[in-house]
Design a protein around this motif. Structure first.
Motif, PDB file in Angstrom:
ATOM      1  N   ARG A  72      20.020  47.117 -15.102  1.00  0.00           N
ATOM      2  CA  ARG A  72      20.460  45.512 -14.823  1.00  0.00           C
ATOM      3  C   ARG A  72      21.931  45.042 -15.063  1.00  0.00           C
ATOM      4  O   ARG A  72      22.943  46.211 -16.013  1.00  0.00           O
ATOM      5  N   LEU A  76      23.888  47.477 -11.687  1.00  0.00           N
ATOM      6  CA  LEU A  76      23.757  46.962 -10.620  1.00  0.00           C
ATOM      7  C   LEU A  76      24.190  46.066  -9.706  1.00  0.00           C
ATOM      8  O   LEU A  76      23.733  46.369  -8.410  1.00  0.00           O
ATOM      9  N   PHE A  80      25.212  47.422  -5.430  1.00  0.00           N
ATOM     10  CA  PHE A  80      24.701  45.953  -4.347  1.00  0.00           C
ATOM     11  C   PHE A  80      25.725  45.287  -3.374  1.00  0.00           C
ATOM     12  O   PHE A  80      26.615  45.621  -2.795  1.00  0.00           O
ATOM     13  N   TRP A 106      22.538  52.664  -5.271  1.00  0.00           N
ATOM     14  CA  TRP A 106      21.601  51.470  -4.763  1.00  0.00           C
ATOM     15  C   TRP A 106      20.440  52.451  -4.227  1.00  0.00           C
ATOM     16  O   TRP A 106      19.416  51.819  -4.903  1.00  0.00           O
ATOM     17  N   HIS A 109      18.812  53.705  -7.453  1.00  0.00           N
ATOM     18  CA  HIS A 109      17.973  52.901  -8.971  1.00  0.00           C
ATOM     19  C   HIS A 109      17.038  52.647  -7.980  1.00  0.00           C
ATOM     20  O   HIS A 109      15.631  52.494  -8.732  1.00  0.00           O
ATOM     21  N   VAL A 110      16.770  52.320  -6.500  1.00  0.00           N
ATOM     22  CA  VAL A 110      15.548  52.093  -5.986  1.00  0.00           C
ATOM     23  C   VAL A 110      14.549  53.236  -6.018  1.00  0.00           C
ATOM     24  O   VAL A 110      13.621  53.421  -6.670  1.00  0.00           O
ATOM     25  N   ALA A 113      13.478  52.945 -10.074  1.00  0.00           N
ATOM     26  CA  ALA A 113      12.529  51.813 -10.372  1.00  0.00           C
ATOM     27  C   ALA A 113      10.814  52.782  -9.934  1.00  0.00           C
ATOM     28  O   ALA A 113       9.796  52.183 -10.988  1.00  0.00           O
ATOM     29  N   THR A 141      13.583  44.279 -15.929  1.00  0.00           N
ATOM     30  CA  THR A 141      13.256  44.860 -15.144  1.00  0.00           C
ATOM     31  C   THR A 141      12.219  45.757 -15.295  1.00  0.00           C
ATOM     32  O   THR A 141      11.044  46.333 -15.388  1.00  0.00           O
ATOM     33  N   LEU A 198      18.122  42.583  -9.488  1.00  0.00           N
ATOM     34  CA  LEU A 198      16.541  42.812  -9.642  1.00  0.00           C
ATOM     35  C   LEU A 198      15.652  42.427  -9.133  1.00  0.00           C
ATOM     36  O   LEU A 198      14.904  43.492  -8.160  1.00  0.00           O
ATOM     37  N   LEU A 201      15.985  44.838  -5.848  1.00  0.00           N
ATOM     38  CA  LEU A 201      15.364  45.612  -5.648  1.00  0.00           C
ATOM     39  C   LEU A 201      14.309  45.968  -5.588  1.00  0.00           C
ATOM     40  O   LEU A 201      13.292  46.822  -4.627  1.00  0.00           O
ATOM     41  N   ASP A 204      13.225  45.735  -1.899  1.00  0.00           N
ATOM     42  CA  ASP A 204      13.436  47.120  -1.193  1.00  0.00           C
ATOM     43  C   ASP A 204      12.256  47.620  -1.967  1.00  0.00           C
ATOM     44  O   ASP A 204      11.586  48.433  -1.104  1.00  0.00           O
ATOM     45  N   CYS A 205      12.397  47.781  -2.216  1.00  0.00           N
ATOM     46  CA  CYS A 205      10.859  49.034  -3.227  1.00  0.00           C
ATOM     47  C   CYS A 205       9.949  48.844  -2.352  1.00  0.00           C
ATOM     48  O   CYS A 205       8.768  49.387  -2.436  1.00  0.00           O
TER      49      CYS A 205
END
Length: 324
Positions: A72, A76, A80, A106, A109-110, A113, A141, A198, A201, A204-205
């Motif tokens: 975070r 992050l 990005f 990136w 990170h996806v 998560a 997070t 965040l 993210l 995106d997830c």
């Protein structure tokens, strides 16, 4: 599922009887439960020096602590910015594009998560245990994991109305500091310490889930794009300020319009709905293998790749569904 900020044990390992009693009351005798800490064990240990820390095992004997560190803050935000920079350069060769994509980290990170959210969901669904999620403040997070886990587990959160309720409950009312985290876009040269995508993210997830389960979410990509746009620059007050106290002091509800009111207009809803949606009461377990995580082209490449043909294809799909 519960969420909180870190316990304030400090260097002297202070105990909080109220916390111990609270977490004890939700468990039956002999029942096991899980604490998912979104910091590394080392970071949690270091937090004790500034008054934070973790739950002592001796004080929470029925709770098993699992560390799943999620980035975070500045790392992050830099990730990005690197991704946006790579996506905005059409002159890159294939090798350089793939290298820039990988170096941005990136997609890592996806993956992280989604993996942590799946762990929380697994503890609840398969282990039938209670889960407490926290990192440091419990507004970054922590919310990412709890919100994603609910989308995975709960079919009502995969409807348009349920997803809006989830965002209101798990992001807005829970105190995600939108004003600080979304102060500038990735195109800005300013690098404020508090910035971190965040919420992006999370979106995106959710897009990854919609791609892997194209029939299970009632809404489509257009809703996610609208939420991203409005988190950074909006004519509505939904994402203003950093918490409910600030919104109350600024009289946001009295002096601005709600984004939900606009999106729920019938003519707007029609653009947001997934024409392929079919209610799925099952848990949706996403694949987090590297081959399964893809770049969200609809967002990151929308300024360099025309979407006309894709939009026409979706319009045709919607027409065919309505005819049948």
């Amino acid at each position: 599922m519960l969420r909180s900020s870190q316990p304030l044990t400090g260097p002297n390992r202070r105990r909080c009887r109220e916390d111990e009693t609270l977490l004890g009351t939700i468990l039956d005798e002999g029942e096991r439960a899980f604490i998912i800490d979104t910091r590394s064990a080392q970071a949690a240990k270091q937090a004790r020096m500034t008054g934070g820390g973790t739950e002592p095992k001796s004080s929470y004997p029925q709770w098993r602590r699992l560390h799943r560190p999620l980035e975070r803050g500045r790392p992050l935000q830099e990730s990005f910015a690197k991704l946006v920079e790579a996506c905005s350069d059409p002159s890159l060769s294939m090798d350089r594009w793939l290298g820039r994509l990988e170096s941005s980290r990136w997609l890592s990170h996806v993956k992280a998560a989604l993996s942590t959210a799946c762990l929380a969901a697994q503890c609840m669904d398969r282990e039938e245990g209670k889960v407490l999620v926290h990192g440091a403040e419990g507004t970054d997070t922590t919310l990412l994991v709890t919100a994603l886990a609910q989308v995975i587990l709960d079919p009502s959160c995969r409807t348009l109305a349920g997803f809006q309720g989830l965002l209101e409950r798990e992001w807005i009312q829970a105190g995600h500091p939108f004003h600080l985290r979304c102060a500038h876009s990735a195109y800005s040269h300013a690098r404020l310490k508090q910035e971190a995508p965040l919420f992006l993210l999370f979106l995106d997830c959710v897009w990854q889930l919609s791609r892997q389960f194209p029939f299970s979410l009632e809404f489509g990509e257009q809703l996610l794009l609208s939420l991203f746009d409005n988190a950074y620059a909006s004519a509505y007050g939904t994402f203003l300020c950093n918490n409910e106290k600030e919104r109350s002091l600024c009289k946001v509800k009295e002096s601005t319009h709600s984004l939900w009111a606009w999106l729920n207009r019938p003519e707007e809803q029609q653009k947001l709905l997934n024409p392929l949606y079919s209610h799925n009461a099952l848990v949706i377990w996403p694949s987090v293998e590297p081959q399964s995580i893809q770049l969200w082209q609809g967002l990151f490449l929308r300024w360099v790749r025309p979407s006309q043909h894709l939009d026409e294809a979706w319009a045709e799909i919607q027409r065919l569904v309505e005819e049948n």
